[in-house]
Structures are given as structure tokens and as C-alpha cells.
Design an enzyme around this catalytic site. Structure first.
Site, PDB file in Angstrom:
ATOM      1  N   LYS A 114       3.286 -10.188   6.139  1.00 30.81           N
ATOM      2  CA  LYS A 114       1.902 -10.297   6.610  1.00 30.81           C
ATOM      3  C   LYS A 114       1.746 -11.284   7.765  1.00 30.81           C
ATOM      4  CE  LYS A 114      -0.879  -8.646   2.776  1.00 30.81           C
ATOM      5  NZ  LYS A 114      -2.024  -8.900   1.906  1.00 30.81           N
ATOM      6  N   LYS A 198       5.308   1.741   3.627  1.00 29.49           N
ATOM      7  CA  LYS A 198       4.390   1.807   2.488  1.00 29.49           C
ATOM      8  C   LYS A 198       3.045   2.384   2.919  1.00 29.49           C
ATOM      9  CE  LYS A 198       2.685  -1.944   0.814  1.00 29.49           C
ATOM     10  NZ  LYS A 198       2.370  -3.267   0.286  1.00 29.49           N
ATOM     11  N   LYS A 201      -3.514   0.002   3.602  1.00 26.70           N
ATOM     12  CA  LYS A 201      -4.904  -0.046   4.064  1.00 26.70           C
ATOM     13  C   LYS A 201      -4.992  -0.281   5.559  1.00 26.70           C
ATOM     14  CE  LYS A 201      -6.727  -2.248  -0.112  1.00 26.70           C
ATOM     15  NZ  LYS A 201      -7.054  -3.534  -0.736  1.00 26.70           N
TER      16      LYS A 201
HETATM   17  P1  AMP Z   1      -4.028  -4.593  -2.630  1.00 30.39           P
HETATM   18  O1  AMP Z   1      -4.764  -3.504  -1.977  1.00 30.39           O
HETATM   19  O2  AMP Z   1      -2.954  -5.166  -1.757  1.00 30.39           O
HETATM   20  O3  AMP Z   1      -4.896  -5.620  -3.273  1.00 30.39           O
HETATM   21  O4  AMP Z   1      -3.233  -3.901  -3.828  1.00 30.39           O
HETATM   22  C1  AMP Z   1      -3.854  -3.503  -5.031  1.00 30.39           C
HETATM   23  C2  AMP Z   1      -2.835  -2.883  -5.956  1.00 30.39           C
HETATM   24  O5  AMP Z   1      -2.342  -1.651  -5.392  1.00 30.39           O
HETATM   25  C3  AMP Z   1      -1.588  -3.749  -6.201  1.00 30.39           C
HETATM   26  O6  AMP Z   1      -1.219  -3.656  -7.566  1.00 30.39           O
HETATM   27  C4  AMP Z   1      -0.538  -3.142  -5.319  1.00 30.39           C
HETATM   28  O7  AMP Z   1       0.764  -3.332  -5.814  1.00 30.39           O
HETATM   29  C5  AMP Z   1      -0.914  -1.656  -5.364  1.00 30.39           C
HETATM   30  N1  AMP Z   1      -0.474  -0.945  -4.146  1.00 30.39           N
HETATM   31  C6  AMP Z   1      -0.872  -1.167  -2.870  1.00 30.39           C
HETATM   32  N2  AMP Z   1      -0.266  -0.315  -2.014  1.00 30.39           N
HETATM   33  C7  AMP Z   1       0.541   0.481  -2.771  1.00 30.39           C
HETATM   34  C8  AMP Z   1       1.426   1.581  -2.487  1.00 30.39           C
HETATM   35  N3  AMP Z   1       1.589   2.033  -1.248  1.00 30.39           N
HETATM   36  N4  AMP Z   1       2.083   2.155  -3.522  1.00 30.39           N
HETATM   37  C9  AMP Z   1       1.902   1.708  -4.791  1.00 30.39           C
HETATM   38  N5  AMP Z   1       1.085   0.699  -5.131  1.00 30.39           N
HETATM   39  C10 AMP Z   1       0.410   0.077  -4.144  1.00 30.39           C
END
Ligand code: AMP
Ligand code: TRP
Length: 333
Positions: A114, A198, A201
């Protein structure tokens, strides 16, 4: 055995299929098991580790809350709240940051990703982000934390911090080291445009992800345009090794239809991608577009969403406050 579940999602917009299959779908299953006590947190203090627009942040907090509920988390059964409403998170984070060696934080790969090339410009908050995450989890004595694969390292750090606190202050098992709950095969959903990246967002291409607010037509179009390769679909798992896009689409299909990858390979082995894509588009649009409709409906009732968050924060505060008082007593305040 009853489990105490805690997890968090950042209100940073564009919640996508990776968030759903890697985390939120799992939250719903855990919420539906009456044995579990579940807490799901909209981690707004984590979101501000990178610059946020104030109006957009407000919207995103409500949208993440609506996504939890629209996906099937029942707010009368599980606690849903936003982190900044419960003071103990930030206070616990400070205390834990004082016992966490910098060497441990220097190893965190998410910070390196990041912060990018210019680490000097990254915020101190981004650097100690994993300590705030440890505070979130440890304040509630969570036994299990459902997350995607990318959070595994942060959970290992949480366990190390808990053990170090207990040892430093001679308070055996006061902070409970939690177990990660990571869905084995489908915990890393990749971009639809590049099977080595990956799904995220922040990807500038909207075609790289299925947003949980996408319409049926948008979902169908994105699957149609998803990157593939020119070979037919194999029948064996090993043959997917050097074919990340094929592996990703088959993984998404398996996860959304709750079946093993081997079963999916039996179904599609030897066929071409158009066959897989048309079935994937159908199943995804049938599962995701009702969630998308419900999110939009809930967003029209901001009063309800705010009520859920306030009620959740009151309940979370009752638990977290007791723990932080005890934590402060232990360290000598
Ligand atoms: P965040 O949006 O970073 O707060 O992530 C929220 C949850 O979504 C966390 O448990 C991440 O590990 C999961 N997550 C985010 N991106 C992915 C992805 N591409 N594949 C699987 N899990 C994800
Ligand atoms: N760091 C997690 C992510 O980016 C979000 C998060 C914050 C979290 N606090 C948490 C997840 C506590 C699980 C438990 O995805």
C-alpha cells in the site's frame, strides 16, 4: 463449541465479489449458526490511514453497513457497528503499539504494497494499521476471525501481540489469541482482467471487478469481457497451474455455487470458455443482483441504517469498555 466471531471491512467503496466470496459470504454462514456470537465492524478508523473525502466516507460507511445486511447478516442477531463510535479501539491500539516491536511491523507485506515506492510519504497510521486490527479483535476476546487470504499475516501478528502482552504483564491468557477462518480454495479472488492481480477496490478498471452494486447487465457484460486463454478448459487441477485466468473463473464458479473445484472441472473439462462464461454470468447475476437491489433499497432508508449502527455501537461498547478498563489496570494505570 460456540465461537466468538469478529471481523471488519473498510468503508472504502466499491465492495466487490472478492470481498463477498473471501469474507462476507463466510460472515453470513457464521451469523446463521445459532451457536456463534458475531460482531461485524465497519472499520472506518482503518479507512482514514489513506486520505478520504469526508462526504464519500460517510456514504461508504452506510453502504458497507447496507451490504452486510443485504448479504444476509441479521442485525438483531449479530452486532454491526462502526469502529469510530467505540473509543476503546483507538485506546487499545495505542497500548498495544507500545508493546509491539517495530521489527514485527516491518515485515507486514500489506504495508509494503500500500505504501508503494515512496514509503516516507505513507502515514504513520498506515504503518501501525495492523496494531489497530489487533486491538479490534482482542477487545472482544474473539476466538475466530473470518477473513480473506490477504489478512493472514495480520492475524498472525495479532496472535503474537496477544501472547507478548500476556507475557510482558504476567497475565496468562488475558488477551485471547484468535484463530483465522480462511476459506481454503477461494480466499483470493483475482482481477477479471489479470489473473495474477488481486481483485481490488482501487483497480482503475471497473471491468476488473464485479461490484456488489452492479446490475444484472453489468455483471453479464463483465464476465463476457473477462480475460481467458486460448486453450480448452482442463479436467485436472494440476493443469491450471500456469493458467491464472482459467483458475480464477473456475474458482469463482465453484465458490458461488458451493462446490469443490474438482466438481467444477468435471462439469467444464474439455469445453471452451464461452460455455463456462455463460453459466457463470447466469449464476453470478442471480446471486449478486438481489444483493445489489437490496443495498439500493436499504440506502434509501438512512435512518434505519444509522439506527443499526448506533444500537450495534452501544452493544459493542459494553463489551469493549470492560476489556479496556481491565487492560489499563493490568498495565498499572
Ligand atoms: P477490505 O476491503 O480490504 O477491508 O477487505 C475486507 C475483507 O475482504 C477482508 O477479509 C479481505 O481479506 C477480503 N478480501 C478483499 N479482497 C479480496 C479478494 N480479492 N479475494 C478474497 N478476499 C478478499
Ligand atoms: N484489515 C482488514 C482488511 O483490510 C480489515 C479489518 C480491520 C479487520 N480490523 C479487522 C478484519 C479485524 C478482521 C478483524 O481487510
Amino acid at each position: 463449541m460456540s465461537k466468538k466471531i469478529f471481523s471488519g471491512v473498510q468503508p472504502t467503496g466499491n465492495l466487490h465479489l472478492g470481498n463477498y466470496l473471501g469474507a462476507i459470504k463466510n460472515f453470513v454462514e457464521l451469523n446463521n449458526d445459532n451457536q456463534n456470537e458475531c460482531i461485524f465492524c465497519v472499520v472506518d478508523l482503518h479507512a482514514i490511514t489513506v486520505k478520504q473525502d469526508k462526504d464519500q466516507l460517510k456514504k461508504n460507511i452506510l453502504e458497507t453497513t447496507a451490504t452486510f445486511i443485504a448479504s444476509g447478516i441479521n442485525p438483531t442477531k449479530s452486532i454491526i457497528f462502526n469502529q469510530s463510535k467505540v473509543h476503546a479501539h483507538a485506546e487499545g491500539s495505542w497500548i498495544l503499539s507500545c508493546i509491539s516491536p517495530m521489527g514485527w511491523l516491518n515485515r507486514m507485506t500489506q504495508f509494503k504494497d500500500k505504501a508503494g515506492k515512496d514509503k516516507e510519504k505513507a502515514s504513520v497510521g498506515l504503518y501501525i494499521y495492523p496494531v489497530l486490527m489487533a486491538s479490534d479483535i482482542l477487545l472482544y476476546d474473539a476466538t475466530h476471525v473470518p477473513v480473506g487470504e490477504d489478512q493472514k499475516q495480520h492475524l498472525e501478528l495479532t496472535r503474537d501481540i496477544a501472547n507478548k502482552f500476556n507475557k510482558d504483564f504476567d497475565c496468562h491468557n488475558f488477551l485471547k489469541a484468535p484463530e483465522p477462518l480462511i476459506k481454503k480454495n477461494f480466499s483470493r479472488i483475482m482481477s477479471l482482467k489479470d489473473g495474477l492481480k488481486k481483485m481490488s477496490k482501487s483497480d482503475p478498471s471497473d471491468l476488473s471487478r464485479i461490484n456488489l452494486t452492479d446490475t444484472k447487465d453489468e455483471i453479464i457484460n463483465k464476465i463476457k469481457k473477462a480475460k481467458t486463454d486460448s486453450l480448452p478448459i482442463p479436467s485436472e487441477n494440476e493443469k491450471l497451474k500456469s493458467r491464472p485466468e482459467a483458475e480464477n473463473l473456475l474458482g469463482i464458479y465453484s465458490s458461488i455455487s458451493n462446490q469443490t473445484l474438482d466438481k467444477t472441472l468435471d462439469e467444464f473439462g474439455g469445453k471452451n470458455f464461452s460455455n463456462l462464461k455463460s453459466q457463470l454470468a447466469e449464476i453470478l447475476s442471480n446471486k449478486i443482483s438481489p444483493i445489489s437491489d437490496e443495498i439500493k433499497k436499504l440506502l434509501n432508508d438512512k435512518e434505519y441504517l444509522n439506527k443499526v449502527l448506533t444500537h450495534g455501537a452501544n452493544k459493542a461498547d459494553e463489551i469493549a469498555e470492560k476489556k479496556i478498563i481491565e487492560m489499563k489496570r493490568i498495565i498499572g494505570f
